[in-house]
Scaffold this motif. Structure first.
Motif, PDB file in Angstrom:
ATOM      1  N   PRO A  38      35.767  39.337  41.752  1.00  0.00           N
ATOM      2  CA  PRO A  38      34.835  40.613  41.676  1.00  0.00           C
ATOM      3  C   PRO A  38      35.282  41.413  40.413  1.00  0.00           C
ATOM      4  CG  PRO A  38      35.499  40.866  43.678  1.00  0.00           C
ATOM      5  CD  PRO A  38      35.919  39.322  43.054  1.00  0.00           C
ATOM      6  N   PHE A  39      36.560  42.012  40.351  1.00  0.00           N
ATOM      7  CA  PHE A  39      37.019  42.594  38.971  1.00  0.00           C
ATOM      8  C   PHE A  39      36.810  42.115  38.072  1.00  0.00           C
ATOM      9  CE2 PHE A  39      39.521  44.575  42.792  1.00  0.00           C
ATOM     10  CZ  PHE A  39      38.852  45.816  42.833  1.00  0.00           C
ATOM     11  N   LEU A  41      34.948  39.498  37.210  1.00  0.00           N
ATOM     12  CA  LEU A  41      33.486  39.503  36.705  1.00  0.00           C
ATOM     13  C   LEU A  41      32.875  40.839  36.029  1.00  0.00           C
ATOM     14  CD1 LEU A  41      32.338  37.085  39.544  1.00  0.00           C
ATOM     15  CD2 LEU A  41      32.480  36.569  37.028  1.00  0.00           C
ATOM     16  N   PHE A  42      33.116  41.879  36.955  1.00  0.00           N
ATOM     17  CA  PHE A  42      32.640  43.179  36.696  1.00  0.00           C
ATOM     18  C   PHE A  42      33.056  43.925  35.357  1.00  0.00           C
ATOM     19  CE2 PHE A  42      31.247  43.674  41.199  1.00  0.00           C
ATOM     20  CZ  PHE A  42      29.936  43.041  40.951  1.00  0.00           C
ATOM     21  N   TYR A  43      34.477  43.530  35.138  1.00  0.00           N
ATOM     22  CA  TYR A  43      35.106  44.452  34.100  1.00  0.00           C
ATOM     23  C   TYR A  43      35.726  43.502  33.132  1.00  0.00           C
ATOM     24  CZ  TYR A  43      34.919  48.041  37.445  1.00  0.00           C
ATOM     25  OH  TYR A  43      34.556  49.134  38.752  1.00  0.00           O
ATOM     26  N   ARG A  44      35.378  42.210  33.094  1.00  0.00           N
ATOM     27  CA  ARG A  44      35.966  41.310  31.918  1.00  0.00           C
ATOM     28  C   ARG A  44      37.317  41.505  31.530  1.00  0.00           C
ATOM     29  NH1 ARG A  44      31.548  44.486  28.704  1.00  0.00           N
ATOM     30  NH2 ARG A  44      32.262  45.816  30.425  1.00  0.00           N
ATOM     31  N   ILE A  45      38.106  41.342  32.640  1.00  0.00           N
ATOM     32  CA  ILE A  45      39.674  41.894  32.370  1.00  0.00           C
ATOM     33  C   ILE A  45      40.119  40.752  31.550  1.00  0.00           C
ATOM     34  CG2 ILE A  45      41.607  42.391  33.651  1.00  0.00           C
ATOM     35  CD1 ILE A  45      40.013  43.073  36.139  1.00  0.00           C
ATOM     36  N   SER A  46      40.888  41.585  30.672  1.00  0.00           N
ATOM     37  CA  SER A  46      42.009  40.876  29.870  1.00  0.00           C
ATOM     38  C   SER A  46      43.471  40.751  30.523  1.00  0.00           C
ATOM     39  CB  SER A  46      42.029  41.411  28.314  1.00  0.00           C
ATOM     40  OG  SER A  46      43.271  40.821  27.620  1.00  0.00           O
ATOM     41  N   ASP A  47      43.753  39.769  31.033  1.00  0.00           N
ATOM     42  CA  ASP A  47      45.165  39.607  32.019  1.00  0.00           C
ATOM     43  C   ASP A  47      45.887  38.591  31.505  1.00  0.00           C
ATOM     44  OD1 ASP A  47      43.680  37.321  32.474  1.00  0.00           O
ATOM     45  OD2 ASP A  47      42.876  37.917  34.532  1.00  0.00           O
ATOM     46  N   LEU A  74      43.733  46.090  42.101  1.00  0.00           N
ATOM     47  CA  LEU A  74      44.127  45.037  41.064  1.00  0.00           C
ATOM     48  C   LEU A  74      45.352  44.436  41.258  1.00  0.00           C
ATOM     49  CD1 LEU A  74      42.520  46.681  37.818  1.00  0.00           C
ATOM     50  CD2 LEU A  74      41.885  44.362  38.962  1.00  0.00           C
ATOM     51  N   MET A  75      46.506  45.339  41.472  1.00  0.00           N
ATOM     52  CA  MET A  75      47.969  45.137  41.608  1.00  0.00           C
ATOM     53  C   MET A  75      48.032  44.321  42.795  1.00  0.00           C
ATOM     54  SD  MET A  75      49.190  46.039  38.607  1.00  0.00           S
ATOM     55  CE  MET A  75      47.605  45.610  38.013  1.00  0.00           C
ATOM     56  N   LEU A  76      47.686  44.541  43.790  1.00  0.00           N
ATOM     57  CA  LEU A  76      47.780  43.837  45.093  1.00  0.00           C
ATOM     58  C   LEU A  76      47.095  42.257  44.893  1.00  0.00           C
ATOM     59  CD1 LEU A  76      46.773  46.738  47.587  1.00  0.00           C
ATOM     60  CD2 LEU A  76      48.672  45.336  47.548  1.00  0.00           C
ATOM     61  N   SER A  77      46.192  42.290  44.019  1.00  0.00           N
ATOM     62  CA  SER A  77      45.524  41.134  43.820  1.00  0.00           C
ATOM     63  C   SER A  77      46.481  40.437  42.891  1.00  0.00           C
ATOM     64  CB  SER A  77      44.041  41.374  43.127  1.00  0.00           C
ATOM     65  OG  SER A  77      43.341  41.801  44.145  1.00  0.00           O
ATOM     66  N   LEU A  78      47.013  40.966  41.942  1.00  0.00           N
ATOM     67  CA  LEU A  78      47.729  40.170  40.783  1.00  0.00           C
ATOM     68  C   LEU A  78      49.106  40.058  41.016  1.00  0.00           C
ATOM     69  CD1 LEU A  78      45.691  41.665  37.984  1.00  0.00           C
ATOM     70  CD2 LEU A  78      45.463  39.410  38.559  1.00  0.00           C
ATOM     71  N   LEU A  79      49.856  41.032  41.524  1.00  0.00           N
ATOM     72  CA  LEU A  79      51.316  40.772  41.758  1.00  0.00           C
ATOM     73  C   LEU A  79      52.021  39.918  42.781  1.00  0.00           C
ATOM     74  CD1 LEU A  79      52.446  44.677  41.108  1.00  0.00           C
ATOM     75  CD2 LEU A  79      52.379  42.652  39.235  1.00  0.00           C
ATOM     76  N   PRO A  80      52.967  39.264  42.621  1.00  0.00           N
ATOM     77  CA  PRO A  80      53.488  38.454  43.736  1.00  0.00           C
ATOM     78  C   PRO A  80      53.249  39.085  45.240  1.00  0.00           C
ATOM     79  CG  PRO A  80      54.975  38.372  42.125  1.00  0.00           C
ATOM     80  CD  PRO A  80      54.172  39.527  41.655  1.00  0.00           C
TER      81      PRO A  80
END
Length: 742
Positions: A38-39, A41-47, A74-80
Motif C-alpha cells: 500500500p505504501f 501504491l499510495f506514495y509511488r516510492i522510488s526504492d 517503511l523500514m520494518l517492511s524493507l530492511l532484513p
C-alpha cells in the motif's frame, strides 16, 4: 452491491500483484511485501537503492532520519527481518503500527539506557543488524546530537558498517514525528528512499580528515549527504524552479523587488518563457549572453529565460570598471548583453556601455523586448509555463561569473546547472529554511553568493524573496527590513557593519539568522548585531569556483572565529605552506566545484580542472570537529628578510587595536628586505608606536609590524563589499612615492 464487491476485488488484486512484484524485485518476505504494497501504491516510492541496505554485510547499523510516523513502518517492511529496530515511544505504542512491528524485533528507545547498553554492541558483534531512528532536524540541538555520538561509539566498538537512510518527501507528510506541522502539508507526496553506501565508523572519521578517534560530526555529515542524495540535482535552473512551483503551488508568491513587482511562480515562469522565446531569435543554443541588470524581478526573469532557451548567462559586474567589463566580455565571447535603458541611465553606466560595445557586443534593451511581445505570445506562454523553450541537461554551462579580482585580474568561471542546484541543496541540508521564511537579498547576482545563496536557494525552497538593487543604500535597507520583516538575510561584513550603524532599534529584529560571507566577520560587527537586534551572524566561506558556498556555521553548530564546517558531499585536502606551522593551503572537490575557467589568452574555451581539485589559494587550519579557520591567502603572504609573514594575520591583529575602523594590509617592494608591510587605515589615531607595542604584546616578530601607515577616508572595495587589495596596493605605491605615508 455487485459493484462494491467488484471494486474490492480489483483493489485486492492490485494489492496482491504489487506485493508479488515487490517480493521478487526486492527480496522481501511475504509478510513484508504485503504490508509494503500500500505504501508503494499510495506514495509511488522510488526504492531502487534499498538493495544496498539489504545487501550490506552484518554487522550493520541503519541510521534512519526520522521525519514522519510512517518511517518505521517503511523500514520494518524493507530492511532484513532479523534487524533490531529501536523505536521511539510513540511508534512503540501506536496501534496502527502493530502489524508492522510483528515483522521484526523492536525495542523502545530509552535515552538513559539504550545507547549506553552493552547489549547493542553484543547484538552487532554477533553479526546483528540494528536500525536507529535519528531526529530529523537539519540543525539538531545538543541533546539530540548526543545520539550521534552514541551511535558512532557503538558502531566503533562493534566494528559495524553504517548505512544512512533518508526518505525524501516525507518532510511534507501531515503526520510528522516531531508533532510539529510541516510548512507545506501534502497527503500523498512522491517518496524517494535515499540509501548511501556502507562505511565503517573508522572510515567515516578518516574521510572527515579529523585526528579525533571518535567524531559524531563524521556521522552527522554522512546523514546530511543522505538528505542531499534524496533530492534531484540533475535539473536545469528552469526545471528546478518549475519543480518548486509544482511543490509549493503555482500561485505561491515567491518574488518581490524594490519597484513593487510581485510575482508568483506561475507569473515568474510565464515571463521567463516569454523572454526565452525572444532570446532564441537573437542567439544560438549554448551562446554566452551578458546580463547587466540590478537585483530585480527583471534580472531573475532574464536568468530563467536564458536557462529556458538553453543559453548561458554571463552576469556582468558593472561595478568593476570599464576595463574589467571589456576584458570579461572578450574572455567569455559575449556578443549580446541584456540590459535596461532606465537602469543604465539611473546608474550612470555610459562608460560601461561603451566598454561592452568596444568588446564587440551588442546591447539589447528589455524595454524593446517587452514592446515586441504579442497577445498570442502571452497566451502561449501562459499555457506552456511549465515547459522550457529548449530542452537541456544539467551538466552544461548555466552561468559565467567573473571572480572579484581583489588581488589580480578577474577570471571567467563557468558553472553548470548542476553546480548551482547542488550548492543550493547543500545549503538547505545544513541550514534550516522553509516556505514560511522571507529572504532579503541585497547582494548583486553577479556576485556568486548573491546568486546562489541569495537568489536560487530561496526560489528553490519556496521562500518569499525580496531583491534590493544596491547594498550601498545604508539608510534605506534598514527601513526596508522594518517593513518587510525578513527572517533570513545574506550579506558581507562591510555592509552589515554599516547597516548596524544606521539602523534604528527593531529594524532587523525579525531575522532568524544572517549568513555572512566573502570576507571575515569582525567581532565588533557580530557584537553589534547580537546586542542591537538579537540576531546571530552565521559566518560562512566560499569561492566563485565552488558556486560558491563551501562551509558555514549554523545556529546550533557555531564557533566564532571560524567559517563553519564543510558542506555535505565536499572533500578537502590541505597541503603544507612554507612558513605556516599549522594548517596549510586548502584544495576542494565536490559536485558544486566549477566546470572550469575561460581565460583572456584563450577566449571562449572552457579549461576544466586537471584533476577535479580546486586550489582555493586560502591558507586554513581545521580543528578536530571539522571547523575551518581561514588564516590568510597564499597570495597574501610577504617574504621579508627571508621570513614568510601572513598579511591576513597582521590585518586581524590591527583590527583588534582599532575595532571600529577599517583596515587593509598590503606589501610593496623593498630594496633591503625584499618586501615591506604597509597599513592602510581609516583610523586617524593610528600610529607606529601603538603598532609596535601591540606586536610586542602579541609576541610577533618586529618585521611583521607595519612600518608605514597610509590614512584614508575609505578603503577601496569591490561591488561585493570585499576589500579591493589591488586598488589599495596601487594607492599605497602612489602615496609612498609622493611621501605622504605616516
Amino acid at each position: 452491491m455487485a459493484l462494491i464487491l467488484a471494486l474490492l476485488a480489483a483493489i485486492a488484486f492490485v494489492w496482491c500483484l504489487t506485493a508479488i512484484v515487490e517480493k521478487v524485485r526486492l527480496g522481501l518476505s511475504s509478510a513484508q511485501a504485503i504490508l509494503y504494497a500500500p505504501f508503494k501504491l499510495f506514495y509511488r516510492i522510488s526504492d531502487s537503492r534499498i538493495g544496498i541496505a539489504r545487501g550490506t554485510q552484518a554487522p550493520v547499523v541503519y541510521v534512519v532520519t526520522h521525519q514522519s510516523r510512517i518511517d518505521p513502518a517503511l523500514m520494518l517492511s524493507l530492511l532484513p527481518d532479523e534487524t533490531l529496530h529501536i523505536l521511539d515511544e510513540a511508534s512503540a505504542k501506536s496501534l496502527w503500527l502493530e502489524p508492522w512491528r510483528e515483522l521484526a524485533r523492536t525495542i523502545t528507545f530509552n535515552a538513559e539506557h539504550v545507547f549506553v547498553s552493552r547489549r547493542l554492541v553484543r547484538v552487532l558483534r554477533g553479526k546483528g543488524r540494528l536500525a536507529v531512528y535519528m531526529p530529523a532536524a537539519v540543525e539538531p540541538d545538543m541533546r539530540s546530537f548526543r545520539l550521534y555520538r552514541a551511535v558512532i561509539r557503538i558502531a566503533m566498538q562493534a566494528d559495524a558498517r553504517i548505512v544512512p537512510v533518508f526518505i525524501g518527501g516525507a518532510q511534507a507528510l501531515p503526520f510528522q514525528a516531531s508533532g510539529k506541522p510541516p510548512a507545506l502539508r501534502r497527503w500523498f507526496p512522491r517518496l524517494n528512499i535515499s540509501v548511501l553506501e556502507p562505511m565503517t565508523a573508522r572510515e567515516l572519521v578518516a574521510r572527515n580528515g579529523s585526528p579525533a578517534t571518535r567524531n559524531a560530526h563524521a556521522l552527522f555529515d554522512r546523514m546530511a549527504e543522505a538528505r542531499l542524495a534524496a533530492t534531484s540535482p540533475d535539473l536545469t535552473l528552469f526545471q528546478a524552479v518549475r519543480d518548486a512551483a509544482e511543490h509549493f503551488g503555482p500561485g505561491h508568491l515567491v518574488l518581490e523587488d524594490a519597484t513593487g513587482n510581485r510575482l508568483s511562480y506561475r507569473k515568474l515562469l510565464t515571463g521567463a518563457r516569454i523572454l526565452g522565446t525572444r532570446f532564441t531569435k537573437l542567439t544560438n543554443p549554448g551562446d554566452s549572453v551578458g546580463v547587466m541588470l540590478p537585483n530585480s524581478s527583471a534580472a531573475v526573469l532574464a536568468l530563467l529565460g536564458l536557462a529556458s532557451a538553453g543559453r548561458v548567462s554571463a552576469l556582468v559586474n558593472y561595478t568593476a570598471g570599464p576595463a574589467n567589463v571589456e576584458a570579461a566580455m572578450r574572455t567569455a565571447v559575449v556578443q549580446i548583453v541584456i540590459s535596461s535603458r532606465a537602469f543604465v541611465e539611473k546608474a550612470k553606466l555610459d562608460d560601461v556601455v561603451q566598454a561592452v560595445e568596444s568588446a564587440g557586443a551588442k546591447l539589447v534593451w528589455l524595454e524593446d523586448l517587452q514592446t515586441g511581445v504579442t497577445g498570442i505570445d502571452k497566451f502561449r506562454a501562459a499555457l506552456l509555463w511549465r515547459y522550457p523553450v529548449y530542452r537541456n541537461n544539467a551538466c552544461v554551462p548555466a552561468v559565467i561569473l567573473f571572480t572579484s579580482g581583489s588581488e589580480g585580474l578577474p577570471k571567467a568561471v563557468v558553472l553548470s546547472h548542476r553546480n548551482l542546484i547542488v550548492n543550493a541543496m547543500q545549503g538547505e541540508a545544513r541550514v534550516t529554511v522553509s516556505c514560511r521564511d522571507i529572504a532579503l537579498n541585497i547582494l548583486p547576482m553577479f556576485h556568486s553568493f548573491g546568486l546562489t545563496a541569495g537568489t536560487l536557494l530561496p526560489l528553490i525552497n519556496g521562500m518569499k524573496l525580496f531583491l534590493y538593487p544596491s547594498p550601498l543604500h545604508y539608510k534605506l535597507i534598514p527601513q526596508v527590513a522594518r517593513r518587510l520583516k525578513p527572517t533570513a538575510m545574506f550579506g558581507t561584513d562591510t555592509f552589515l557593519a554599516q547597516y548596524a550603524r544606521t539602523a534604528s532599534e527593531g529594524d532587523f529584529s525579525s531575522l532568524r539568522f544572517v549568513v555572512a560571507g566573502a570576507e571575515a566577520v569582525k567581532a565588533e560587527t557580530r557584537r553589534a548585531w547580537s546586542e542591537r537586534f538579537g540576531t546571530m551572524i552565521l559566518e560562512g566561506y566560499g569561492l566563485t569556483e565552488a558556486a560558491p558556498v563551501v562551509a558555514v556555521n549554523t545556529a546550533i553548530h557555531n564557533r566564532e572565529g571560524t567559517v563553519g564546517r564543510v558542506l555535505p558531499a565536499m572533500r578537502m585536502r590541505i597541503e603544507p605552506v612554507e612558513g605556516v606551522p599549522e594548517g596549510g593551503r586548502l584544495f576542494l572537490t565536490g559536485p558544486n566545484v566549477m566546470m572550469g575557467y575561460m581565460t583572456a589568452d584563450r577566449p571562449g574555451e572552457l579549461r576544466p580542472l586537471a584533476d577535479g581539485w580546486q586550489d582555493t589559494g586560502d591558507v586554513v587550519k581545521v580543528d578536530n570537529e571539522g571547523f575551518i579557520t581561514i588564516t590568510g591567502r597564499a597570495a597574501r603572504f610577504a617574504k621579508i628578510a627571508g621570513e614568510m609573514v601572513s598579511l591576513g594575520a597582521v590585518e586581524m591583529l590591527v583590527q583588534s587595536l582599532w575595532p571600529e575602523e577599517s583596515h587593509a594590509i598590503v606589501s610593496v617592494p623593498d630594496r633591503r628586505r625584499g618586501e615591506r608591510i604597509v597599513l592602510v587605515t581609516t583610523a586617524t589615531q593610528a600610529n607606529a608606536a601603538s603598532l609596535r607595542k601591540l606586536g610586542k604584546q602579541a609576541g610577533i616578530a618586529e618585521l611583521a609590524v607595519p612600518g608605514d601607515i597610509v590614512k584614508v577616508t575609505e578603503i577601496p572595495v569591490l561591488g561585493s563589499g570585499k576589500t579591493d587589495y589591488r586598488a589599495t596596493r596601487d594607492l599605497v605605491i602612489e602615496r609612498l612615492s609622493a611621501g605622504s605615508a605616516a
